[in-house]
Design a protein around this motif. Structure first.
Motif, mmCIF file in Angstrom:
data_model
loop_
_atom_site.group_PDB
_atom_site.id
_atom_site.type_symbol
_atom_site.label_atom_id
_atom_site.label_comp_id
_atom_site.label_asym_id
_atom_site.label_seq_id
_atom_site.Cartn_x
_atom_site.Cartn_y
_atom_site.Cartn_z
ATOM 1 N N ASP A 86 0.872 -1.173 0.000
ATOM 2 C CA ASP A 86 0.000 0.000 0.000
ATOM 3 C C ASP A 86 0.913 1.229 0.000
ATOM 4 O O ASP A 86 1.611 1.496 0.988
ATOM 5 C CB ASP A 86 -0.887 -0.020 1.234
ATOM 6 C CG ASP A 86 -1.818 1.183 1.322
ATOM 7 O OD1 ASP A 86 -1.679 2.118 0.514
ATOM 8 O OD2 ASP A 86 -2.676 1.192 2.231
ATOM 9 N N LEU A 87 0.910 1.996 -1.079
ATOM 10 C CA LEU A 87 1.853 3.103 -1.206
ATOM 11 C C LEU A 87 1.713 4.128 -0.091
ATOM 12 O O LEU A 87 2.699 4.741 0.322
ATOM 13 C CB LEU A 87 1.679 3.771 -2.578
ATOM 14 C CG LEU A 87 2.076 2.913 -3.781
ATOM 15 C CD1 LEU A 87 1.872 3.690 -5.077
ATOM 16 C CD2 LEU A 87 3.515 2.432 -3.664
ATOM 17 N N ARG A 88 0.488 4.311 0.417
ATOM 18 C CA ARG A 88 0.339 5.270 1.515
ATOM 19 C C ARG A 88 1.129 4.826 2.751
ATOM 20 O O ARG A 88 1.591 5.645 3.535
ATOM 21 C CB ARG A 88 -1.133 5.443 1.874
ATOM 22 C CG ARG A 88 -1.954 6.207 0.843
ATOM 23 C CD ARG A 88 -3.329 6.509 1.396
ATOM 24 N NE ARG A 88 -4.138 7.279 0.457
ATOM 25 C CZ ARG A 88 -4.998 6.740 -0.400
ATOM 26 N NH1 ARG A 88 -5.141 5.424 -0.439
ATOM 27 N NH2 ARG A 88 -5.700 7.504 -1.214
ATOM 28 N N ARG A 89 1.256 3.489 2.909
ATOM 29 C CA ARG A 89 1.969 2.988 4.079
ATOM 30 C C ARG A 89 3.481 2.920 3.875
ATOM 31 O O ARG A 89 4.204 2.378 4.700
ATOM 32 C CB ARG A 89 1.403 1.626 4.480
ATOM 33 C CG ARG A 89 0.154 1.790 5.342
ATOM 34 C CD ARG A 89 -0.360 0.481 5.859
ATOM 35 N NE ARG A 89 -1.546 0.069 5.150
ATOM 36 C CZ ARG A 89 -2.339 -0.932 5.519
ATOM 37 N NH1 ARG A 89 -2.031 -1.643 6.593
ATOM 38 N NH2 ARG A 89 -3.401 -1.241 4.827
ATOM 39 N N THR A 90 3.972 3.499 2.775
ATOM 40 C CA THR A 90 5.410 3.717 2.636
ATOM 41 C C THR A 90 5.817 5.063 3.226
ATOM 42 O O THR A 90 7.004 5.371 3.306
ATOM 43 C CB THR A 90 5.830 3.688 1.153
ATOM 44 O OG1 THR A 90 5.235 4.812 0.470
ATOM 45 C CG2 THR A 90 5.405 2.402 0.480
ATOM 46 N N ARG A 91 4.849 5.871 3.653
ATOM 47 C CA ARG A 91 5.111 7.226 4.130
ATOM 48 C C ARG A 91 5.299 7.242 5.641
ATOM 49 O O ARG A 91 4.778 6.408 6.371
ATOM 50 C CB ARG A 91 3.957 8.158 3.738
ATOM 51 C CG ARG A 91 3.620 8.159 2.262
ATOM 52 C CD ARG A 91 4.818 8.566 1.396
ATOM 53 N NE ARG A 91 5.285 9.897 1.711
ATOM 54 C CZ ARG A 91 4.743 11.017 1.234
ATOM 55 N NH1 ARG A 91 3.713 10.942 0.401
ATOM 56 N NH2 ARG A 91 5.234 12.184 1.570
ATOM 57 N N SER A 92 6.029 8.217 6.096
ATOM 58 C CA SER A 92 6.385 8.331 7.515
ATOM 59 C C SER A 92 5.148 8.378 8.402
ATOM 60 O O SER A 92 4.290 9.264 8.255
ATOM 61 C CB SER A 92 7.211 9.600 7.725
ATOM 62 O OG SER A 92 7.349 9.889 9.097
ATOM 63 N N ALA A 93 5.076 7.434 9.335
ATOM 64 C CA ALA A 93 3.906 7.326 10.214
ATOM 65 C C ALA A 93 3.750 8.539 11.118
ATOM 66 O O ALA A 93 2.634 8.905 11.491
ATOM 67 C CB ALA A 93 4.014 6.062 11.062
ATOM 68 N N MET A 94 4.870 9.170 11.495
ATOM 69 C CA MET A 94 4.813 10.239 12.476
ATOM 70 C C MET A 94 4.780 11.632 11.859
ATOM 71 O O MET A 94 4.802 12.625 12.574
ATOM 72 C CB MET A 94 6.011 10.129 13.428
ATOM 73 C CG MET A 94 6.089 8.809 14.177
ATOM 74 S SD MET A 94 4.530 8.320 15.008
ATOM 75 C CE MET A 94 4.375 9.602 16.249
ATOM 76 N N GLN A 95 4.675 11.714 10.534
ATOM 77 C CA GLN A 95 4.654 13.022 9.889
ATOM 78 C C GLN A 95 3.344 13.330 9.175
ATOM 79 O O GLN A 95 3.132 14.468 8.762
ATOM 80 C CB GLN A 95 5.795 13.136 8.880
ATOM 81 C CG GLN A 95 7.170 13.207 9.513
ATOM 82 C CD GLN A 95 8.262 13.317 8.477
ATOM 83 O OE1 GLN A 95 8.954 12.359 8.173
ATOM 84 N NE2 GLN A 95 8.408 14.513 7.910
ATOM 85 N N SER A 96 2.476 12.324 9.032
ATOM 86 C CA SER A 96 1.273 12.534 8.234
ATOM 87 C C SER A 96 0.060 11.833 8.831
ATOM 88 O O SER A 96 0.189 10.848 9.568
ATOM 89 C CB SER A 96 1.466 12.008 6.801
ATOM 90 O OG SER A 96 2.361 12.800 6.081
ATOM 91 N N ILE A 97 -1.105 12.333 8.473
ATOM 92 C CA ILE A 97 -2.363 11.612 8.644
ATOM 93 C C ILE A 97 -2.540 10.780 7.377
ATOM 94 O O ILE A 97 -2.501 11.319 6.269
ATOM 95 C CB ILE A 97 -3.532 12.590 8.830
ATOM 96 C CG1 ILE A 97 -3.360 13.348 10.157
ATOM 97 C CG2 ILE A 97 -4.865 11.862 8.781
ATOM 98 C CD1 ILE A 97 -4.334 14.494 10.331
ATOM 99 N N ILE A 98 -2.715 9.461 7.529
ATOM 100 C CA ILE A 98 -2.624 8.559 6.379
ATOM 101 C C ILE A 98 -3.863 7.672 6.268
ATOM 102 O O ILE A 98 -4.117 6.844 7.151
ATOM 103 C CB ILE A 98 -1.361 7.679 6.489
ATOM 104 C CG1 ILE A 98 -0.106 8.566 6.563
ATOM 105 C CG2 ILE A 98 -1.275 6.703 5.319
ATOM 106 C CD1 ILE A 98 1.175 7.813 6.790
ATOM 107 N N PRO A 99 -4.657 7.807 5.208
ATOM 108 C CA PRO A 99 -5.778 6.877 4.997
ATOM 109 C C PRO A 99 -5.261 5.470 4.695
ATOM 110 O O PRO A 99 -4.273 5.310 3.972
ATOM 111 C CB PRO A 99 -6.498 7.467 3.774
ATOM 112 C CG PRO A 99 -6.020 8.878 3.670
ATOM 113 C CD PRO A 99 -4.618 8.871 4.193
#
Length: 356
Positions: free
Chosen positions: A202-215
């Motif tokens: 899931d490309l969204r879950r390649t993003r920093s967990a602590m920097q973004s709100i992620i669907p």
């Protein structure tokens, strides 16, 4: 007096460690024992993370290495470090239930090796991939009485399902639910990286967990329909990961069959706390999420956030500690299951397993 319920844990991550702590911190779990843990990590790290936890604090007892195991408040817990379900000889451990807390196994085919290796019963810390992959799915307080004692694979559902099912059940019985839309605001999880990286399909879950709100994707709607089939086709859900370590919330939007007031909804939820004692709580204080860290309830209704807007439209806000509450429910379900399977044991078998 029958012997204590003998439990083992497979996968000693966030939920596995919380289960062990909950057993020692909650007096009503005194009839249970953790006798074995299987976790690939090294023993020294397991002992350290059991004793010191950034979210739930220092373990209120003693945990230390003892040979190849852990000594927890003076009681030895055997430890193995295998990667595959059938690499552990569960049969020799004489356990009653294996708590599968790794989150790796969701199908009956994946779970069968545990049974083949000697586990008499497996309780999953996640939903089965489908209703057919487990013998029963339990949300404690709703349907644990449906356990027969003959099951071998049981699911404890998910933390979000445990939080929302009692609320929806009460609302549907009192006012009738025509439609429900659930938005889960969930704390970060181990399938997210701290900084951007090749971490997930899931490309969204390649993003920093602590920097973004992620669907992220969620199966909550399907989980609700498994437990409350009368709401089939009426529930939709989405999930958003938020950059906090623990405690989550569900924003519940509803169309009810009749108009209600905020006062009526809150009165129903307050009354429901007596029917779901220890599982459902209510508060109308001006809360922040940290107020519910280490809270053992499945859900806490925030009455200050209840809203209505005519035509049966209503909005409720539900807090829950997605780690601690769920870990406590796993132990509740294990004990409810034990009550059933002990009833169906042969009398001579039950006698042979008793002690004085």
């Amino acid at each position: 007096m029958s012997r204590p319920l003998r439990l083992a844990i497979n996968g000693y991550g966030r939920i596995g460690r919380c289960v062990l702590r909950a057993l020692y911190e909650s007096p009503h779990n005194s009839g249970c024992q953790i006798v074995a843990i299987n976790e690939p990590a090294d023993l020294a790290t397991m002992a350290y993370l059991s004793q010191f936890d950034s979210t739930h604090g220092v373990f209120p007892g003693t945990i230390e290495q003892a040979g190849d195991g852990l000594l927890v408040n003076g009681r030895l817990v055997q430890v193995s470090h295998e990667h595959e379900p059938d690499a552990v000889d569960w049969r020799t451990l004489d356990i009653d239930i294996l708590l599968e807390c790794s989150g790796r196994y969701g199908s009956r085919e994946q779970l069968q090796p545990f049974l083949d290796a000697g586990c008499p019963r497996v309780l999953l810390s996640q939903p089965g991939n489908s209703a057919q992959d487990v013998d029963y799915t339990v949300v404690h307080g709703i349907n644990q009485d449906g356990l027969t004692g003959h099951e071998r694979l049981v699911s404890n559902a998910s933390c979000t399902t445990n939080a929302i099912i009692p609320v929806l059940s009460e609302l549907d019985a009192a006012f009738g639910v025509e439609h429900a839309f659930l938005t889960t605001l969930h704390s970060v999880m181990n399938d997210q990286p701290m900084i951007d990286g090749y971490h997930h399909a899931d490309l969204r879950r390649t993003r920093s967990a602590m920097q973004s709100i992620i669907p992220v994707s969620t199966g909550l709607a399907q989980g609700v329909e498994r437990l409350l089939p009368q709401l089939a086709g009426k529930v939709q859900a989405k999930a958003i990961r938020v950059p906090i370590l623990n405690v989550s919330a569900i924003d519940l939007m509803l169309t009810l069959r009749r108009d209600v007031t905020e006062q009526q909804l809150n009165a129903l939820m307050m009354e429901a706390t007596t029917r779901y004692q220890g599982l459902l709580a209510y508060s109308n204080h001006p809360h922040a999420s940290v107020d519910f860290n280490h809270n053992p309830h499945s859900a806490i209704i925030d009455g200050s956030q209840t809203r209505t807007n005519g035509d049966g439209f209503a909005n409720l806000f539900v807090w829950f500690d997605n780690e601690w509450g769920f870990a406590n429910r796993m132990l509740d379900v294990a004990q409810a299951w034990a009550d059933r399977f002990r009833e169906v044991e042969m009398p001579d078998q039950a006698a042979s397993r008793a002690y004085s």
